[in-house]
Write a protein that holds these residues in place. Structure first.
Motif, PDB file in Angstrom:
ATOM      1  N   SER A 107       0.843  -1.260   0.028  1.00 13.84           N
ATOM      2  CA  SER A 107      -0.180  -0.061  -0.108  1.00 13.84           C
ATOM      3  C   SER A 107       0.867   1.069  -0.092  1.00 13.84           C
ATOM      4  N   ALA A 108       0.596   2.335  -0.678  1.00 12.41           N
ATOM      5  CA  ALA A 108       0.907   3.682  -0.332  1.00 12.41           C
ATOM      6  C   ALA A 108      -0.300   4.617  -0.606  1.00 12.41           C
ATOM      7  N   SER A 109      -0.141   5.844   0.202  1.00 20.75           N
ATOM      8  CA  SER A 109      -1.279   6.687   0.332  1.00 20.75           C
ATOM      9  C   SER A 109      -0.916   8.025  -0.184  1.00 20.75           C
ATOM     10  N   LEU A 110      -1.756   8.514  -1.048  1.00 19.71           N
ATOM     11  CA  LEU A 110      -1.410   9.953  -1.478  1.00 19.71           C
ATOM     12  C   LEU A 110      -2.486  11.003  -0.655  1.00 19.71           C
ATOM     13  N   VAL A 111      -2.177  12.010  -0.093  1.00 15.38           N
ATOM     14  CA  VAL A 111      -3.023  12.945   0.441  1.00 15.38           C
ATOM     15  C   VAL A 111      -2.675  14.041  -0.129  1.00 15.38           C
ATOM     16  N   ILE A 112      -3.865  14.973  -0.534  1.00 13.68           N
ATOM     17  CA  ILE A 112      -3.722  16.089  -1.231  1.00 13.68           C
ATOM     18  C   ILE A 112      -4.184  17.308  -0.339  1.00 13.68           C
ATOM     19  N   GLU A 113      -3.162  18.218  -0.228  1.00 10.04           N
ATOM     20  CA  GLU A 113      -3.555  19.581   0.531  1.00 10.04           C
ATOM     21  C   GLU A 113      -3.659  20.480  -0.529  1.00 10.04           C
ATOM     22  N   GLN A 114      -5.072  21.319  -0.394  1.00 12.82           N
ATOM     23  CA  GLN A 114      -5.466  22.539  -0.939  1.00 12.82           C
ATOM     24  C   GLN A 114      -4.820  23.741  -0.666  1.00 12.82           C
ATOM     25  N   LYS A 115      -4.050  24.452  -1.519  1.00 10.40           N
ATOM     26  CA  LYS A 115      -3.366  25.682  -1.230  1.00 10.40           C
ATOM     27  C   LYS A 115      -4.158  26.865  -1.544  1.00 10.40           C
ATOM     28  N   PHE A 116      -3.547  27.917  -1.361  1.00 12.38           N
ATOM     29  CA  PHE A 116      -3.856  29.373  -1.837  1.00 12.38           C
ATOM     30  C   PHE A 116      -2.705  29.738  -2.746  1.00 12.38           C
ATOM     31  N   SER A 117      -1.634  29.367  -2.194  1.00  7.72           N
ATOM     32  CA  SER A 117      -0.490  29.574  -3.085  1.00  7.72           C
ATOM     33  C   SER A 117      -0.188  28.671  -4.330  1.00  7.72           C
ATOM     34  N   HIS A 118       0.680  29.101  -5.021  1.00  7.78           N
ATOM     35  CA  HIS A 118       0.767  28.185  -6.368  1.00  7.78           C
ATOM     36  C   HIS A 118      -0.419  28.309  -7.072  1.00  7.78           C
ATOM     37  N   ASN A 119      -1.135  29.502  -7.392  1.00  8.46           N
ATOM     38  CA  ASN A 119      -2.020  29.618  -8.143  1.00  8.46           C
ATOM     39  C   ASN A 119      -3.314  28.665  -7.565  1.00  8.46           C
ATOM     40  N   ALA A 120      -3.484  28.661  -6.314  1.00  7.07           N
ATOM     41  CA  ALA A 120      -4.467  27.737  -5.442  1.00  7.07           C
ATOM     42  C   ALA A 120      -4.186  26.468  -6.195  1.00  7.07           C
ATOM     43  N   GLY A 121      -2.907  26.004  -5.724  1.00  4.61           N
ATOM     44  CA  GLY A 121      -2.536  24.740  -6.155  1.00  4.61           C
ATOM     45  C   GLY A 121      -2.644  23.787  -5.335  1.00  4.61           C
ATOM     46  N   GLY A 124       0.930  17.470  -2.935  1.00  2.39           N
ATOM     47  CA  GLY A 124       0.750  15.819  -2.732  1.00  2.39           C
ATOM     48  C   GLY A 124       1.706  15.460  -1.563  1.00  2.39           C
ATOM     49  N   PHE A 125       1.290  14.654  -0.637  1.00  2.00           N
ATOM     50  CA  PHE A 125       2.000  14.089   0.358  1.00  2.00           C
ATOM     51  C   PHE A 125       1.910  12.451   0.082  1.00  2.00           C
ATOM     52  N   CYS A 149       2.988   8.571  -7.293  1.00  2.00           N
ATOM     53  CA  CYS A 149       3.329   9.660  -8.148  1.00  2.00           C
ATOM     54  C   CYS A 149       2.712  10.124  -9.262  1.00  2.00           C
ATOM     55  N   LEU A 150       2.514   9.015 -10.175  1.00  2.00           N
ATOM     56  CA  LEU A 150       1.734   9.283 -11.341  1.00  2.00           C
ATOM     57  C   LEU A 150       0.264   9.942 -10.953  1.00  2.00           C
ATOM     58  N   LEU A 151      -0.236   9.425 -10.121  1.00  2.00           N
ATOM     59  CA  LEU A 151      -1.449   9.777  -9.681  1.00  2.00           C
ATOM     60  C   LEU A 151      -1.696  11.271  -9.275  1.00  2.00           C
ATOM     61  N   ALA A 152      -0.622  11.731  -8.266  1.00  2.00           N
ATOM     62  CA  ALA A 152      -0.518  13.112  -7.905  1.00  2.00           C
ATOM     63  C   ALA A 152      -0.336  14.040  -8.972  1.00  2.00           C
ATOM     64  N   LYS A 159       3.795  19.633  -6.483  1.00  2.00           N
ATOM     65  CA  LYS A 159       4.907  18.611  -6.148  1.00  2.00           C
ATOM     66  C   LYS A 159       4.186  17.473  -5.272  1.00  2.00           C
ATOM     67  N   ILE A 160       5.159  16.413  -4.808  1.00  2.57           N
ATOM     68  CA  ILE A 160       4.773  15.525  -3.902  1.00  2.57           C
ATOM     69  C   ILE A 160       6.156  15.454  -3.196  1.00  2.57           C
ATOM     70  N   THR A 161       5.854  15.309  -1.694  1.00  2.84           N
ATOM     71  CA  THR A 161       7.087  15.224  -0.665  1.00  2.84           C
ATOM     72  C   THR A 161       6.921  13.926   0.130  1.00  2.84           C
ATOM     73  N   LEU A 162       7.809  13.364   0.960  1.00  2.00           N
ATOM     74  CA  LEU A 162       7.717  12.396   1.745  1.00  2.00           C
ATOM     75  C   LEU A 162       8.682  12.417   2.950  1.00  2.00           C
TER      76      LEU A 162
END
Ligand code: 16G
Length: 196
Positions: A107-121, A124-125, A149-152, A159-162
């Protein structure tokens, strides 16, 4: 060969399984000894979203190979599953099932944070990467990481970080992760409760 299943019986996917079919792994072929993908992960293996029935397929036991899980009852699992699902476009937990045993083996998880920065970008975590010890050598670690990564990328993350243990740095570097020049990705932690 197993394709991502349409028919999921009585159980419920955490996110739309169709999105996994759209991921193009060709750019990562050279990362694998024998090229595999979310669509063709190998014999008796299926890559799919986490399901509400995965409590009985050993998802939490698998997760306990990574960190402390504690005693999570079925009801708690189902509640967490539905609160995650209710957060639209946020939680993407990908699992690998061994269809011959019906057990969750990676298993691996992608969590997506919604931001105002990066043009409301979207940021991914990559979280909770774990492969059953008995399934070493099937390239499943690489597979679940690259799937996320491909999903993100597909979902529009900039970006995606870990975070990871020292011993895994080389593994993640081999899949394209890097320490940035300005050290903007240092990980710092406050532990609130040792019992949790
Ligand atoms: C690793 C995991 C992270 C997980 C943590 C568990 C990856 C890439 N990173 O850092 O997702 O939360 O281990 O440690 O899988 P903790 O139980 O102390 O949070």
């Amino acid at each position: 060969m197993k394709l991502v299943s349409h028919d999921n019986g009585d159980s419920e996917f955490l996110f739309d399984a169709e999105v996994l079919k759209k991921l193009d792994f060709s750019r990562y072929n050279s990362n694998f000894n024998t090229p595999i993908s979310a669509q063709e992960p190998g014999a008796c293996l299926l890559v799919r979203p986490l399901c509400s029935t995965d409590y009985d397929k050993g998802y939490l036991q698998l997760l306990s190979q990574l960190t402390i899980v504690g005693n999570v009852e079925r009801e708690q699992f189902l509640n967490r599953f539905s609160t995650m699902k209710a957060c639209a476009n946020t939680y993407y937990i990908v699992v690998v099932e061994d269809t011959s045993t019906e057990g969750i083996v990676g298993s691996a998880s992608l969590v997506i944070e919604q931001k105002f920065s990066h043009n409301a970008g979207l940021r991914g975590f990559l979280e909770d990467v774990v492969v059953n010890d008995s399934y070493r050598g099937k390239q499943l670690g690489k597979l679940v990481v690259l799937t996320v990564c491909l999903l993100a990328e597909h979902l529009g993350c900039y970006k995606i970080t870990l975070n990871c243990k020292d011993k895994l740095i080389k593994f993640y570097q081999s899949l394209g992760f890097s320490f940035e020049q300005d050290q903007s990705n240092n990980c710092m932690t406050i532990r609130f409760n040792q019992a949790l």
